[in-house]
Design a protein around this motif. Structure first.
Motif, mmCIF file in Angstrom:
data_model
loop_
_atom_site.group_PDB
_atom_site.id
_atom_site.type_symbol
_atom_site.label_atom_id
_atom_site.label_comp_id
_atom_site.label_asym_id
_atom_site.label_seq_id
_atom_site.Cartn_x
_atom_site.Cartn_y
_atom_site.Cartn_z
ATOM 1 N N ILE A 184 -7.474 9.508 3.013
ATOM 2 C CA ILE A 184 -6.554 8.843 3.940
ATOM 3 C C ILE A 184 -5.189 8.793 3.272
ATOM 4 O O ILE A 184 -5.063 8.333 2.134
ATOM 5 C CB ILE A 184 -7.040 7.414 4.249
ATOM 6 N N ALA A 185 -4.179 9.284 3.966
ATOM 7 C CA ALA A 185 -2.803 9.263 3.446
ATOM 8 C C ALA A 185 -1.933 8.455 4.410
ATOM 9 O O ALA A 185 -1.874 8.782 5.606
ATOM 10 C CB ALA A 185 -2.260 10.688 3.298
ATOM 11 N N ARG A 186 -1.286 7.431 3.891
ATOM 12 C CA ARG A 186 -0.433 6.592 4.733
ATOM 13 C C ARG A 186 0.872 6.318 3.984
ATOM 14 O O ARG A 186 0.870 5.838 2.837
ATOM 15 C CB ARG A 186 -1.119 5.264 5.033
ATOM 16 N N ARG A 187 1.985 6.641 4.616
ATOM 17 C CA ARG A 187 3.298 6.316 4.022
ATOM 18 C C ARG A 187 3.692 4.923 4.505
ATOM 19 O O ARG A 187 3.850 4.702 5.707
ATOM 20 C CB ARG A 187 4.352 7.349 4.430
ATOM 21 N N ILE A 188 3.818 3.990 3.559
ATOM 22 C CA ILE A 188 4.054 2.588 3.899
ATOM 23 C C ILE A 188 5.410 2.157 3.349
ATOM 24 O O ILE A 188 5.579 2.026 2.128
ATOM 25 C CB ILE A 188 2.946 1.687 3.325
ATOM 26 N N ASN A 189 6.368 1.974 4.229
ATOM 27 C CA ASN A 189 7.663 1.456 3.786
ATOM 28 C C ASN A 189 7.556 -0.042 3.499
ATOM 29 O O ASN A 189 6.902 -0.779 4.237
ATOM 30 C CB ASN A 189 8.728 1.697 4.848
ATOM 31 N N MET A 190 8.191 -0.476 2.424
ATOM 32 C CA MET A 190 8.201 -1.884 2.035
ATOM 33 C C MET A 190 9.619 -2.423 2.205
ATOM 34 O O MET A 190 10.581 -1.791 1.766
ATOM 35 C CB MET A 190 7.727 -2.039 0.585
ATOM 36 N N THR A 191 9.745 -3.575 2.854
ATOM 37 C CA THR A 191 11.072 -4.161 3.040
ATOM 38 C C THR A 191 11.457 -4.903 1.750
ATOM 39 O O THR A 191 11.356 -6.124 1.652
ATOM 40 C CB THR A 191 11.073 -5.109 4.244
ATOM 41 N N ILE A 192 11.888 -4.104 0.809
ATOM 42 C CA ILE A 192 12.150 -4.592 -0.544
ATOM 43 C C ILE A 192 13.144 -5.756 -0.547
ATOM 44 O O ILE A 192 12.919 -6.798 -1.182
ATOM 45 C CB ILE A 192 12.692 -3.442 -1.421
ATOM 46 N N GLU A 193 14.255 -5.582 0.153
ATOM 47 C CA GLU A 193 15.321 -6.591 0.099
ATOM 48 C C GLU A 193 14.858 -7.920 0.707
ATOM 49 O O GLU A 193 15.230 -8.994 0.218
ATOM 50 C CB GLU A 193 16.563 -6.070 0.832
ATOM 51 N N THR A 194 14.063 -7.862 1.759
ATOM 52 C CA THR A 194 13.536 -9.094 2.360
ATOM 53 C C THR A 194 12.571 -9.780 1.403
ATOM 54 O O THR A 194 12.614 -11.000 1.208
ATOM 55 C CB THR A 194 12.823 -8.771 3.687
ATOM 56 N N ASP A 209 14.885 3.115 0.972
ATOM 57 C CA ASP A 209 13.820 3.777 1.720
ATOM 58 C C ASP A 209 12.686 3.948 0.713
ATOM 59 O O ASP A 209 12.562 4.980 0.062
ATOM 60 C CB ASP A 209 14.306 5.120 2.259
ATOM 61 N N ALA A 210 11.895 2.909 0.575
ATOM 62 C CA ALA A 210 10.952 2.853 -0.542
ATOM 63 C C ALA A 210 9.652 2.207 -0.096
ATOM 64 O O ALA A 210 9.580 1.545 0.937
ATOM 65 C CB ALA A 210 11.556 2.058 -1.703
ATOM 66 N N GLY A 211 8.633 2.406 -0.897
ATOM 67 C CA GLY A 211 7.365 1.775 -0.582
ATOM 68 C C GLY A 211 6.211 2.349 -1.345
ATOM 69 O O GLY A 211 6.352 2.787 -2.499
ATOM 70 N N LEU A 212 5.075 2.367 -0.687
ATOM 71 C CA LEU A 212 3.823 2.823 -1.273
ATOM 72 C C LEU A 212 3.303 4.012 -0.477
ATOM 73 O O LEU A 212 3.158 3.922 0.750
ATOM 74 C CB LEU A 212 2.786 1.688 -1.235
ATOM 75 N N PHE A 213 3.045 5.115 -1.163
ATOM 76 C CA PHE A 213 2.336 6.220 -0.529
ATOM 77 C C PHE A 213 0.862 6.005 -0.816
ATOM 78 O O PHE A 213 0.372 6.282 -1.896
ATOM 79 C CB PHE A 213 2.839 7.563 -1.058
ATOM 80 N N PHE A 214 0.179 5.461 0.188
ATOM 81 C CA PHE A 214 -1.217 5.044 0.057
ATOM 82 C C PHE A 214 -2.127 6.257 0.160
ATOM 83 O O PHE A 214 -2.083 7.007 1.141
ATOM 84 C CB PHE A 214 -1.523 4.044 1.180
ATOM 85 N N LEU A 215 -2.931 6.471 -0.853
ATOM 86 C CA LEU A 215 -3.954 7.512 -0.840
ATOM 87 C C LEU A 215 -5.279 6.854 -1.169
ATOM 88 O O LEU A 215 -5.369 6.124 -2.162
ATOM 89 C CB LEU A 215 -3.648 8.593 -1.877
ATOM 90 N N ALA A 216 -6.282 7.068 -0.351
ATOM 91 C CA ALA A 216 -7.591 6.473 -0.609
ATOM 92 C C ALA A 216 -8.679 7.465 -0.241
ATOM 93 O O ALA A 216 -8.584 8.170 0.775
ATOM 94 C CB ALA A 216 -7.762 5.187 0.186
#
Length: 406
Positions: free
Chosen positions: A254-264, A346-353
């Motif tokens: 499973i591949a999911r690109r997850i943007n994280m609202t870092i500044e918030t 434009d940052a976050g976690l590229f989730f791979l499971a």
């Protein structure tokens, strides 16, 4: 003349083998051995890059197959297999190399990894559900679980970052080695497959071996504490490896690109951050007490009789006790792709499971988390894909497509 990547710099093939003798582990042992040396064997019961100790860098690519000729597809998979095995040994992608051969012909390696060792490179291949449409006569080979992932609540998916006929996950300790691998596989595929989308990653966000410390994600918290580890062979058989059919010994990715609202997130108090996660930021211990690897006590209450670990915290929502006992093997990566139009990361976690069955081990959990997990307020899923990763190629001369086309 055959020139290895190391050979170009004077160490020669013999030296490469000598280095490899210390670094290589057997096909079976590779799956459970954490190594800090430089080369993994491509061949084995399972594909490398699943339970292999997570490296620090990632280049992931999804491909659309552009040929409609099934023989061309099979040939592509065979050529990818050969190139992957070579590059994981620290050699050039082709037999000629980047600086030899016909002076009037393109080299069969792009050359940017000359002088670099194998750097723990692993290359993992997967097949998307769209590969099993009517182009190649594979419809009756599609496993029931291999379907396009559903649209989860609050998903904001970009089709240009989702799905694909094929995928390649290249992990290494050196980013240039990982990029070199994807670049050369894309070069080999020209005319038969083209990159649909890709993702660079850094800073692993999970540990896949007991030999590794738990890393931190871009929110500053430890992530993947309860991840399935390579040493848990029974758990891998139950939760990661597929047990039957042509996919036996493989897994679903499973591949999911997850943007994280870092500044918030950065404007939230430490108390709020820890409540959302359900763990302390300093040690990664559950808020019910103990140390990082202490099991959370979801029944323990504090002031006003409220649970110390909020039942809608990320830890509570993701814990196996609250998901029918299912576990998954995660090996995601952080990403920062510059800034958006608002000047925010434009940052976050590229989730791979990797899971044995996405229908039981991911879809119900993600559906519940998207609706209830307090962390979802700070996340937005922007890419999504599911792939079936076949078993490993057991010996040289085989192909990553052998199980599918048998």
């Amino acid at each position: 003349m055959r020139v290895s990547r190391r050979g170009l710099f004077g160490t020669g093939a013999g030296a490469a083998v000598s280095v490899g003798a210390a670094a290589f582990v057997s096909a079976d042992a590779r799956q459970v051995t954490a190594t800090t040396d430089h080369a993994y064997d491509f061949f084995g019961v399972h594909q490398s890059g699943i339970v292999t100790p997570a490296q620090d860098r990632l280049h992931f690519a999804a491909f659309d197959v552009t040929t409609k000729d099934v023989d061309e597809l099979r040939l592509l998979l065979a050529e990818w297999t050969d190139a992957a095995a070579r590059m994981m040994r620290g050699e050039s992608a082709g037999e000629i190399g980047a600086t030899s051969g016909d002076y009037d012909a393109p080299p069969d390696d792009t050359g940017e990894a000359i002088g670099l060792d194998a750097s723990g490179l692993t290359i993992t291949f997967g097949f998307g559900p769209s590969l099993f449409d009517d182009r190649f006569g594979l419809g009756d080979k599609r496993p029931d679980a291999l379907v396009r992932l559903p649209h989860f609540p609050a998903d904001n998916l970009d089709p240009a970052r989702s799905d694909g006929d094929l995928c390649v996950q290249a992990c290494a300790q050196d980013p240039q080695v990982a990029v070199h691998a994807i670049r050369n596989l894309a070069r080999i595929a020209m005319g038969r497959a083209a990159i649909r989308w890709s993702q660079l990653g850094f800073g692993r966000t999970s540990s896949t071996s007991v030999s590794q410390d738990t890393p931190r994600n871009l929110f500053g918290f430890k992530d993947g504490t309860m991840n399935v580890k390579a040493e848990e062979t029974d758990a891998l058989d139950e939760h990661v490896w597929v047990g039957d059919g042509w996919l036996a010994g493989g897994s679903y990715l499973i591949a999911r690109r997850i943007n994280m609202t870092i500044e918030t997130w950065d404007r939230q108090s430490l108390r709020e951050q820890e409540l959302v996660i359900g763990r302390s930021k300093a040690e990664g211990a559950p808020l019910s007490g103990g140390e990082e690897f202490t099991e959370p006590d979801f029944a323990l209450t504090g002031r006003e009789g409220l649970p110390l670990v909020d039942p809608t915290s990320h830890v509570a929502m993701a814990h196996p006790d609250n998901n029918g006992g299912v576990r998954m093997l995660r090996r995601g990566y952080n990403f920062v792709d510059g800034t958006n139009a608002l000047g925010r990361l434009d940052a976050g976690l590229f989730f791979l499971a990797y899971v044995a069955d996405p229908a039981t081990h991911y879809i119900p959990m993600q559906t519940a988390m998207a609706r209830t997990d307090r962390l979802s307020e700070y996340l937005q899923h922007t890419g999504s894909a599911l792939f079936a990763c076949p078993p490993g190629v057991r010996r040289p001369g085989g192909s990553i497509g052998d199980a599918l086309f048998a």
